[in-house]
Design a protein around this motif. Structure first.
Motif, PDB file in Angstrom:
ATOM      1  N   LEU A 146      23.560  28.000  -1.534  1.00  0.00           N
ATOM      2  CA  LEU A 146      23.984  26.846  -2.324  1.00  0.00           C
ATOM      3  C   LEU A 146      23.754  27.114  -3.808  1.00  0.00           C
ATOM      4  CD1 LEU A 146      24.988  23.854  -2.187  1.00  0.00           C
ATOM      5  CD2 LEU A 146      22.557  23.201  -2.320  1.00  0.00           C
ATOM      6  N   LYS A 147      24.831  27.336  -4.532  1.00  0.00           N
ATOM      7  CA  LYS A 147      24.702  27.607  -5.958  1.00  0.00           C
ATOM      8  C   LYS A 147      24.465  26.307  -6.724  1.00  0.00           C
ATOM      9  CE  LYS A 147      27.498  31.828  -6.118  1.00  0.00           C
ATOM     10  NZ  LYS A 147      28.609  32.544  -6.801  1.00  0.00           N
ATOM     11  N   THR A 148      23.428  26.328  -7.573  1.00  0.00           N
ATOM     12  CA  THR A 148      23.135  25.184  -8.423  1.00  0.00           C
ATOM     13  C   THR A 148      23.033  25.662  -9.868  1.00  0.00           C
ATOM     14  OG1 THR A 148      20.738  25.395  -8.144  1.00  0.00           O
ATOM     15  CG2 THR A 148      21.903  23.973  -6.588  1.00  0.00           C
ATOM     16  N   THR A 149      23.477  24.791 -10.768  1.00  0.00           N
ATOM     17  CA  THR A 149      23.562  25.128 -12.179  1.00  0.00           C
ATOM     18  C   THR A 149      22.949  24.009 -13.006  1.00  0.00           C
ATOM     19  OG1 THR A 149      25.618  26.347 -11.787  1.00  0.00           O
ATOM     20  CG2 THR A 149      25.166  25.707 -14.063  1.00  0.00           C
ATOM     21  N   ARG A 150      22.325  24.353 -14.113  1.00  0.00           N
ATOM     22  CA  ARG A 150      21.785  23.352 -15.032  1.00  0.00           C
ATOM     23  C   ARG A 150      22.838  23.015 -16.084  1.00  0.00           C
ATOM     24  NH1 ARG A 150      15.876  23.942 -16.221  1.00  0.00           N
ATOM     25  NH2 ARG A 150      16.018  22.974 -14.170  1.00  0.00           N
ATOM     26  N   ASN A 151      23.188  21.728 -16.169  1.00  0.00           N
ATOM     27  CA  ASN A 151      24.141  21.298 -17.181  1.00  0.00           C
ATOM     28  C   ASN A 151      23.506  21.360 -18.566  1.00  0.00           C
ATOM     29  OD1 ASN A 151      26.072  20.816 -15.263  1.00  0.00           O
ATOM     30  ND2 ASN A 151      26.043  18.592 -15.443  1.00  0.00           N
ATOM     31  N   ALA A 152      24.261  21.866 -19.524  1.00  0.00           N
ATOM     32  CA  ALA A 152      23.798  21.888 -20.911  1.00  0.00           C
ATOM     33  C   ALA A 152      23.949  20.496 -21.520  1.00  0.00           C
ATOM     34  CB  ALA A 152      24.611  22.899 -21.714  1.00  0.00           C
ATOM     35  N   ILE A 153      23.032  20.131 -22.381  1.00  0.00           N
ATOM     36  CA  ILE A 153      23.094  18.846 -23.075  1.00  0.00           C
ATOM     37  C   ILE A 153      23.768  19.083 -24.419  1.00  0.00           C
ATOM     38  CG2 ILE A 153      21.746  16.928 -24.026  1.00  0.00           C
ATOM     39  CD1 ILE A 153      19.645  17.482 -21.882  1.00  0.00           C
ATOM     40  N   VAL A 154      25.070  18.809 -24.474  1.00  0.00           N
ATOM     41  CA  VAL A 154      25.854  19.104 -25.671  1.00  0.00           C
ATOM     42  C   VAL A 154      26.595  17.891 -26.223  1.00  0.00           C
ATOM     43  CG1 VAL A 154      26.130  21.548 -25.082  1.00  0.00           C
ATOM     44  CG2 VAL A 154      27.813  19.895 -24.253  1.00  0.00           C
ATOM     45  N   HIS A 155      26.899  16.910 -25.389  1.00  0.00           N
ATOM     46  CA  HIS A 155      27.644  15.747 -25.868  1.00  0.00           C
ATOM     47  C   HIS A 155      26.745  14.919 -26.799  1.00  0.00           C
ATOM     48  CE1 HIS A 155      29.981  12.035 -25.874  1.00  0.00           C
ATOM     49  NE2 HIS A 155      30.985  12.720 -25.354  1.00  0.00           N
ATOM     50  N   PRO A 156      27.287  14.415 -27.906  1.00  0.00           N
ATOM     51  CA  PRO A 156      26.462  13.615 -28.832  1.00  0.00           C
ATOM     52  C   PRO A 156      25.764  12.439 -28.158  1.00  0.00           C
ATOM     53  CG  PRO A 156      28.588  14.109 -29.825  1.00  0.00           C
ATOM     54  CD  PRO A 156      28.663  14.596 -28.409  1.00  0.00           C
ATOM     55  N   LEU A 157      26.415  11.807 -27.183  1.00  0.00           N
ATOM     56  CA  LEU A 157      25.791  10.681 -26.494  1.00  0.00           C
ATOM     57  C   LEU A 157      24.643  11.143 -25.590  1.00  0.00           C
ATOM     58  CD1 LEU A 157      28.970   8.595 -25.585  1.00  0.00           C
ATOM     59  CD2 LEU A 157      27.209   7.995 -27.269  1.00  0.00           C
ATOM     60  N   ALA A 158      24.793  12.304 -24.984  1.00  0.00           N
ATOM     61  CA  ALA A 158      23.716  12.842 -24.151  1.00  0.00           C
ATOM     62  C   ALA A 158      22.512  13.215 -25.011  1.00  0.00           C
ATOM     63  CB  ALA A 158      24.198  14.051 -23.362  1.00  0.00           C
ATOM     64  N   PHE A 438      20.362   5.920 -31.025  1.00  0.00           N
ATOM     65  CA  PHE A 438      21.684   5.390 -30.704  1.00  0.00           C
ATOM     66  C   PHE A 438      22.319   4.616 -31.869  1.00  0.00           C
ATOM     67  CE2 PHE A 438      20.789   6.015 -26.081  1.00  0.00           C
ATOM     68  CZ  PHE A 438      21.995   6.618 -25.737  1.00  0.00           C
ATOM     69  N   ASP A 439      21.642   4.544 -33.014  1.00  0.00           N
ATOM     70  CA  ASP A 439      22.199   3.789 -34.142  1.00  0.00           C
ATOM     71  C   ASP A 439      23.612   4.228 -34.531  1.00  0.00           C
ATOM     72  OD1 ASP A 439      19.917   2.288 -34.239  1.00  0.00           O
ATOM     73  OD2 ASP A 439      19.090   3.220 -36.050  1.00  0.00           O
ATOM     74  N   PRO A 440      23.935   5.532 -34.515  1.00  0.00           N
ATOM     75  CA  PRO A 440      25.292   5.925 -34.925  1.00  0.00           C
ATOM     76  C   PRO A 440      26.382   5.547 -33.928  1.00  0.00           C
ATOM     77  CG  PRO A 440      23.741   7.760 -35.123  1.00  0.00           C
ATOM     78  CD  PRO A 440      23.069   6.709 -34.306  1.00  0.00           C
ATOM     79  N   PHE A 441      26.008   5.146 -32.720  1.00  0.00           N
ATOM     80  CA  PHE A 441      27.000   4.957 -31.663  1.00  0.00           C
ATOM     81  C   PHE A 441      27.017   3.553 -31.067  1.00  0.00           C
ATOM     82  CE2 PHE A 441      25.009   9.221 -31.337  1.00  0.00           C
ATOM     83  CZ  PHE A 441      26.063   9.973 -31.835  1.00  0.00           C
ATOM     84  N   ARG A 442      25.979   2.780 -31.278  1.00  0.00           N
ATOM     85  CA  ARG A 442      25.797   1.534 -30.559  1.00  0.00           C
ATOM     86  C   ARG A 442      26.692   0.411 -31.074  1.00  0.00           C
ATOM     87  NH1 ARG A 442      21.587   0.015 -32.642  1.00  0.00           N
ATOM     88  NH2 ARG A 442      20.201   1.552 -31.702  1.00  0.00           N
TER      89      ARG A 442
END
Length: 541
Positions: A146-158, A438-442
């Motif tokens: 079972l291949k598992t991968t770690r998602n990169a945190i790249v989205h500004p909201l993430a 979250f000030d820039p997005f809320r």
């Protein structure tokens, strides 16, 4: 008896555990193994394209089409209950999040009297199952199917979510599957690799299909387990209009999941005799726990409008979705090559808990009804689930016809503590969104909405809007008490030659997405069937 054949092992259900069993049992060429699946092959591009699960949820094209019974705790609403009906089962349909559960979950199973199911007992099977591409960790597997991968945190909201969670007071957690305390915020691990879904069918079944001793029969609806003199000797099933009987020289193994395994036992006369007689089934074995102890992770989301046009909402538009699909089909890249999530968090809603009781996921768009309704504006949401519910429901057949769906009764909020915990999770989500990150997005809160303020208002909103996170488990409980269905070897109490190996055997639902633990159960179950032992596995790991 119709067409009659024989095999050594019959596996009913080609889902997360069933595919594991098919691979491991057929690895010995002297074992004849037959795998029966009610659904069809896993050929759809939407199965293998990571973002395709939104389309699968919307259309129901590879699931059973279940809905719950009206829920008294939810204002009489019926909940959508997607369950995979295809090779790979729900692992071909789910959001691909890989979370094993907290170590204390498995230690609790052992404390209940289930020998060999502590975290240290289960860890070798998690490791054996996994091929993790992320940073080295002694708890993680490197060579499994079972291949598992770690998602990169790249989205500004993430990125904002991670920073806001730390501002809220959560620690950073770089590996939710390390065996350490789950609490914290960090990156998500997924059953993805090479920009494609790794279901149990892809990981386990496909490599075994060429074995001459493994037979896989799709679109086969099993109607009854055959029991003679206290022993399971085979099953009856239907393909199209044709009835078949297949006999098992060694064992019948149910791996249909928390809905279909108790349903099949009941259809076979195994369960509460009074309940079976009431629907026209002749009881053959009194086992009153069958179908009881249903647990799930109730879910809810706090939705926030976004002041910048950076959400995934435009990607859901028909033209953009078609372009993404074409790009993925041609190059296996683009927006459809991921599952749309990067970061998550586990929190304790009150001090003194053994483990976190809420799991949060940040979603880059706002939707409702299992993704079947996309909200038509830029936004994001904290989708969360109750990890250790105290309420218990049931799965009970309503007819002696195997084609009729059983009654699925979640019984959400039977215990008030579940509602209180989910209420507190709304407050925590709001506090995370209120942090400076979250000030820039809320923008304004879309839901529950600014008018939902008091505890009573939040609770009423939860009753009207909470839903299932599709982690059904516990309905063929492992244990020794009056409600137990299988023992710690996964053998059905009081019958020979019959086991259950799937999420239904969990005495208590794990703290996290159930797919990883179900695959572990499949791995451990195969060793129990073959007579191997955890200690031997640990020495060879």
């Amino acid at each position: 008896m119709g067409n009659v054949s024989s095999t050594d092992y019959i596996i009913v259900g080609a889902g997360s555990a069933g595919c594991v069993l098919a691979n491991r049992l057929s690895a010995d060429p002297s074992n004849r193994v037959t795998l029966l699946e009610a659904g069809g092959p896993d050929r759809s591009i939407f199965i293998h394209m990571p973002a395709g699960y939104f389309q699968l949820m919307r259309t129901g094209q590879i699931d059973w089409g279940y809905n719950s019974l009206p829920q008294p705790g939810l204002g009489g609403r019926r909940l959508h209950v997607p369950r995979g009906k295809v090779l790979g089962g729900s692992s071909s349909l789910n959001g691909m999040v890989y979370v094993r559960g907290d170590a204390s979950d498995f230690d609790h199973w052992a404390q209940l009297g289930n020998r060999g199911w502590s975290y240290s007992d289960c860890l070798p099977y998690f490791r054996r199952s996994e091929q993790f591409s992320g940073p080295a960790n002694p708890a993680r597997g490197r060579d499994g199917p079972l291949k598992t991968t770690r998602n990169a945190i790249v989205h500004p909201l993430a990125k904002a979510f991670v920073e806001a969670s730390k501002q809220h007071g959560l620690p950073y957690n770089d590996d939710f599957n390390s065996g350490a305390d789950q609490e914290g915020v960090g990156p998500m691990d997924c059953t993805l690799a090479d920009n494609r879904r790794y279901s149990s069918a892809v990981a386990y079944l496909r490599p075994a299909l060429a074995r001459p001793n493994l037979s896989v029969i799709t679109r086969a609806l099993v109607s009854r387990v055959l029991v003679e003199k206290g022993r399971a000797v085979g099953v009856e099933y239907v393909t199209g209009r044709e009835k078949h009987t297949i006999l098992a020289d060694r064992e019948v193994i149910l791996a249909g999941g928390a809905v279909n395994s108790p349903q099949l036992l009941q259809l076979s006369g195994i369960g509460n005799p009074d309940a079976l007689r009431a629907v026209g089934v002749t009881p053959i074995h009194d086992l009153r726990g069958v179908g009881r102890n249903l647990q799930d992770h109730p879910a809810f989301s706090v939705k926030q409008r976004c002041t910048q046009p950076i959400s995934y909402y435009p990607m859901t538009k028909t033209l953009n979705a078609a372009v993404s699909l074409a790009q993925y089909a041609l190059t296996k890249s683009g927006p459809a090559a991921g599952n749309g999530m990067e970061a998550m968090a586990f929190v304790r809603t009150r001090p003194g808990l053994a483990a976190p009781d809420i799991q949060y996921f940040l979603m880059f768009l706002m939707y409702e009804d299992s993704g079947r309704r996309i909200l038509q504006e830029h936004g994001f949401m904290l989708y969360y689930t109750l990890q250790r519910p105290e309420s218990r429901g049931s799965i009970m057949i309503t007819s002696n016809d195997p084609g009729v769906a059983p009654g699925i009764d979640f019984n959400y909020f039977e215990r008030e503590i579940d509602l209180v915990t989910m209420r507190e999770a709304v407050k925590i989500a709001r506090d995370i969104f209120a942090q400076p990150a979250f000030d820039p997005f809320r923008g304004g809160e879309y839901g529950p909405g600014p008018d939902v303020k008091t505890d009573r208002q939040i609770e009423e909103h939860l009753r009207n809007n909470a839903f299932s996170n599709y982690h059904l488990s516990g309905t063929c409980k492992m244990g020794r008490d009056a409600d137990a269905v299988v023992d710690d070897q996964l053998r059905v109490h009081g019958l020979d030659g019959l086991r259950v190996v799937d999420a239904s055997i969990m005495p208590t639902v794990v703290s996290g997405n159930t797919n990883a633990a179900t695959i572990m159960i499949g791995e451990k179950g195969s060793d129990l069937i073959l007579g191997h032992h955890t200690a031997e596995l640990a020495e060879s790991a």
